[in-house]
Design a protein around this motif. Sequence first.
Motif, PDB file in Angstrom:
ATOM      1  N   ALA A  24    -104.356  -9.619 -30.453  1.00  0.00           N
ATOM      2  CA  ALA A  24    -104.354  -9.884 -29.037  1.00  0.00           C
ATOM      3  C   ALA A  24    -103.202 -11.033 -28.610  1.00  0.00           C
ATOM      4  O   ALA A  24    -103.058 -11.918 -29.130  1.00  0.00           O
ATOM      5  CB  ALA A  24    -105.663 -10.142 -28.276  1.00  0.00           C
ATOM      6  N   VAL A  25    -102.715 -10.575 -27.289  1.00  0.00           N
ATOM      7  CA  VAL A  25    -101.886 -12.075 -26.931  1.00  0.00           C
ATOM      8  C   VAL A  25    -102.683 -12.894 -25.811  1.00  0.00           C
ATOM      9  O   VAL A  25    -103.053 -12.240 -24.668  1.00  0.00           O
ATOM     10  CB  VAL A  25    -100.604 -11.383 -26.329  1.00  0.00           C
ATOM     11  N   VAL A  26    -102.595 -13.920 -25.811  1.00  0.00           N
ATOM     12  CA  VAL A  26    -103.573 -14.764 -24.825  1.00  0.00           C
ATOM     13  C   VAL A  26    -102.826 -14.984 -23.545  1.00  0.00           C
ATOM     14  O   VAL A  26    -101.322 -15.199 -23.495  1.00  0.00           O
ATOM     15  CB  VAL A  26    -103.774 -16.160 -25.475  1.00  0.00           C
ATOM     16  N   ASP A  27    -103.377 -14.822 -22.488  1.00  0.00           N
ATOM     17  CA  ASP A  27    -102.755 -14.736 -21.168  1.00  0.00           C
ATOM     18  C   ASP A  27    -101.997 -16.211 -20.939  1.00  0.00           C
ATOM     19  O   ASP A  27    -102.560 -17.324 -21.377  1.00  0.00           O
ATOM     20  CB  ASP A  27    -103.499 -14.597 -19.998  1.00  0.00           C
ATOM     21  N   TRP A  28    -100.849 -16.299 -20.246  1.00  0.00           N
ATOM     22  CA  TRP A  28    -100.060 -17.418 -19.859  1.00  0.00           C
ATOM     23  C   TRP A  28    -100.952 -18.383 -19.012  1.00  0.00           C
ATOM     24  O   TRP A  28    -100.734 -19.640 -19.154  1.00  0.00           O
ATOM     25  CB  TRP A  28     -98.765 -17.167 -19.352  1.00  0.00           C
ATOM     26  N   GLU A  29    -101.814 -17.916 -18.161  1.00  0.00           N
ATOM     27  CA  GLU A  29    -102.576 -18.538 -17.127  1.00  0.00           C
ATOM     28  C   GLU A  29    -103.708 -19.264 -17.825  1.00  0.00           C
ATOM     29  O   GLU A  29    -104.677 -19.823 -17.223  1.00  0.00           O
ATOM     30  CB  GLU A  29    -102.984 -17.526 -15.952  1.00  0.00           C
ATOM     31  N   ALA A  30    -104.089 -18.957 -19.265  1.00  0.00           N
ATOM     32  CA  ALA A  30    -105.229 -19.633 -19.821  1.00  0.00           C
ATOM     33  C   ALA A  30    -105.141 -21.208 -19.667  1.00  0.00           C
ATOM     34  O   ALA A  30    -104.089 -21.763 -19.637  1.00  0.00           O
ATOM     35  CB  ALA A  30    -105.265 -19.403 -21.135  1.00  0.00           C
ATOM     36  N   LYS A  31    -106.349 -21.874 -19.189  1.00  0.00           N
ATOM     37  CA  LYS A  31    -106.379 -23.134 -19.077  1.00  0.00           C
ATOM     38  C   LYS A  31    -106.310 -23.853 -20.150  1.00  0.00           C
ATOM     39  O   LYS A  31    -107.319 -23.906 -21.151  1.00  0.00           O
ATOM     40  CB  LYS A  31    -107.760 -23.355 -18.032  1.00  0.00           C
TER      41      LYS A  31
END
Length: 170
Positions: free
Chosen positions: A81-88
């Motif tokens: 899976a690719v982690v979202d760029w918007e992850a805090k």
Amino acid sequence: MRAIRVASAALLGVSALALTAPTAQARGDTEGGFRVGVLPSTVAPGGRVTLHATGCEQSVSVSSGVFDTIIIPRGYTSGRAVVDWEAKPGAVYEVSFRCGTFWQDVDLTIAGGRDGAPPHWEKGVQAGEGGTFADLNLKQVGLGGALIAATLATAHHLSRRRRGEEGDGA
């Protein structure tokens, strides 16, 4: 004295091991041996993680608030899976693995230092600010020059006076 040091070292080692152990917690009946994991457990926004699930006789659904739901097909033990760029950055997200009526949750930590902004080389340079004399303030320049002149004059006066005092005493 040596026993105290050995006991302290052993306690420190056990504490470090306990704090770095995986935090997978089974919710439901786990006697089938359903085991899960996320590697790496800390990742930067936009990074890739490998999702592991073993001991399930059917497809495993993996979901989280930081990436799209992934299905690990029956007969396979991992998915990516690719982690979202918007992850805090610094946040901890729960990753849920579901195998029929069994499920387990594992924590995924987002690495700090990135705020989801594009890399620095995509921003370009900041130019056109007006150069050296953009905010020239003549009062400040004059005051600074006067302070420098006063400092030099005082230093010169004190050095001449000392020479004269030394000459008078000889």
